[in-house]
Design an enzyme around this catalytic site. Structure first.
Site, short mmCIF file in Angstrom:
data_model
loop_
_atom_site.label_atom_id
_atom_site.label_comp_id
_atom_site.label_asym_id
_atom_site.label_seq_id
_atom_site.Cartn_x
_atom_site.Cartn_y
_atom_site.Cartn_z
N ASP A 160 0.64 9.23 5.90
CA ASP A 160 -0.72 9.38 5.43
C ASP A 160 -1.35 10.59 6.09
O ASP A 160 -0.82 11.15 7.05
CB ASP A 160 -1.53 8.12 5.77
CG ASP A 160 -2.78 7.97 4.92
OD1 ASP A 160 -3.09 8.87 4.12
OD2 ASP A 160 -3.45 6.93 5.05
N ASP B 35 0.04 5.05 1.00
CA ASP B 35 -0.12 5.99 2.10
C ASP B 35 -0.19 5.26 3.43
O ASP B 35 -1.04 4.39 3.62
CB ASP B 35 -1.37 6.85 1.89
CG ASP B 35 -1.32 7.62 0.57
OD1 ASP B 35 -0.21 7.98 0.13
OD2 ASP B 35 -2.39 7.85 -0.02
N ARG C 148 -12.78 11.98 -6.64
CA ARG C 148 -13.57 12.99 -5.91
C ARG C 148 -13.28 14.40 -6.40
O ARG C 148 -13.84 15.37 -5.90
CB ARG C 148 -13.25 12.91 -4.42
CG ARG C 148 -13.65 11.61 -3.76
CD ARG C 148 -13.11 11.54 -2.34
NE ARG C 148 -13.09 10.19 -1.82
CZ ARG C 148 -13.83 9.75 -0.81
NH1 ARG C 148 -14.66 10.55 -0.21
NH2 ARG C 148 -13.73 8.51 -0.41
N ASP D 84 -1.51 -1.16 5.82
CA ASP D 84 -1.74 -0.58 7.15
C ASP D 84 -3.21 -0.54 7.53
O ASP D 84 -3.56 0.01 8.57
CB ASP D 84 -1.15 0.83 7.22
CG ASP D 84 -1.90 1.83 6.35
OD1 ASP D 84 -2.40 1.44 5.28
OD2 ASP D 84 -1.96 3.01 6.73
N CYS E 160 -16.84 0.24 -8.49
CA CYS E 160 -15.78 -0.34 -9.31
C CYS E 160 -15.39 -1.72 -8.76
O CYS E 160 -15.83 -2.12 -7.69
CB CYS E 160 -14.56 0.58 -9.31
SG CYS E 160 -13.69 0.64 -7.72
N ASP F 227 0.88 -1.16 0.00
CA ASP F 227 0.00 0.00 0.00
C ASP F 227 0.92 1.22 0.00
O ASP F 227 2.10 1.13 0.37
CB ASP F 227 -0.89 -0.02 1.25
CG ASP F 227 -1.82 1.17 1.32
OD1 ASP F 227 -2.38 1.55 0.28
OD2 ASP F 227 -1.96 1.73 2.42
N ASN G 294 -5.47 2.71 -3.11
CA ASN G 294 -6.69 3.47 -3.36
C ASN G 294 -6.31 4.95 -3.40
O ASN G 294 -5.61 5.43 -2.51
CB ASN G 294 -7.70 3.27 -2.23
CG ASN G 294 -8.36 1.91 -2.24
OD1 ASN G 294 -8.23 1.14 -3.19
ND2 ASN G 294 -9.09 1.61 -1.18
#
Length: 192
Positions: free
Chosen positions: A21, A15, A63, A134, A103, A13, A57
């Site tokens: 993050d 972030d 957005r 995480d 999705c 992953d 992601n």
């Protein structure tokens, strides 16, 4: 992880694992800051002949919180920092969709994990990869794709709750302070 077998590939992953993050998203290159030791950890994996992929992601795109060019600039900064540390990323998968977009790629769904396995030549042997994340979403996506997982506690979530929820899916899952410690376990075969 008592019987840790050295993986052929590690899926990360982004972030909270590679970089710090933020609950407000990473929306500009100047907000991207590597977690100490993470770049060197990626370099150690690369040096050991283990392919590394990023599976992330990135709903800030969908957005409208950033445009594709800005995302590409963040990505370029990260890739340069990884390469300067001696690392290499073999594949990058990211989902730009929001949680309500329907999705098939957004974690906790396994779409990006499956695509990454295919890109790394491990479609038929997901157990030869390892996902380091995480969040519970990371563990759920790995589990759905048949990939073993580890957790790092360098994200901003409640790491102990994440670990306990993850153990419901993967009772043997291990958690480490950060990516450097997780990679120590991977390369050293250390038990947690």
């Amino acid at each position: 992880m008592s019987d840790l077998k050295r993986p052929k590939a590690v899926l990360l992953d982004r972030d909270g694992v590679i970089n710090f993050d933020s609950p407000d998203y990473i929306l500009a290159p100047e907000q991207w800051h590597a977690i100490p030791g993470s770049l060197e950890a990626i370099a150690r994996l690369h040096g050991a002949g283990i392919s590394v992929a990023i599976v992330s992601n990135q709903s800030g795109l969908g957005r409208g919180m950033m445009d594709q060019d800005t995302f590409n600039d963040i990505h370029a900064k990260m890739m340069l920092a990884i390469e300067q540390a001696g690392g290499f990323i073999s594949h990058v998968a990211y989902c730009p969709h929001g949680p309500d977009d329907g999705c098939v790629c957004r974690k906790p769904l396994p779409g990006m994990v499956i695509d990454s396995l295919a890109a790394l030549g491990l479609s038929g042997s997901p157990e030869e990869a390892l996902f380091i994340g995480d969040s519970i979403r990371d563990v759920e996506a790995a589990f759905a794709a048949g990939v073993p997982a580890m957790l790092v506690q360098s994200g901003y979530g409640e790491s102990e709750k994440i670990l306990q929820r993850s153990k419901l899916l993967m009772p043997e899952i291990s958690a480490f302070a950060d990516l450097g410690a997780a990679v120590d376990a991977v390369l050293g075969g250390a038990a947690c």
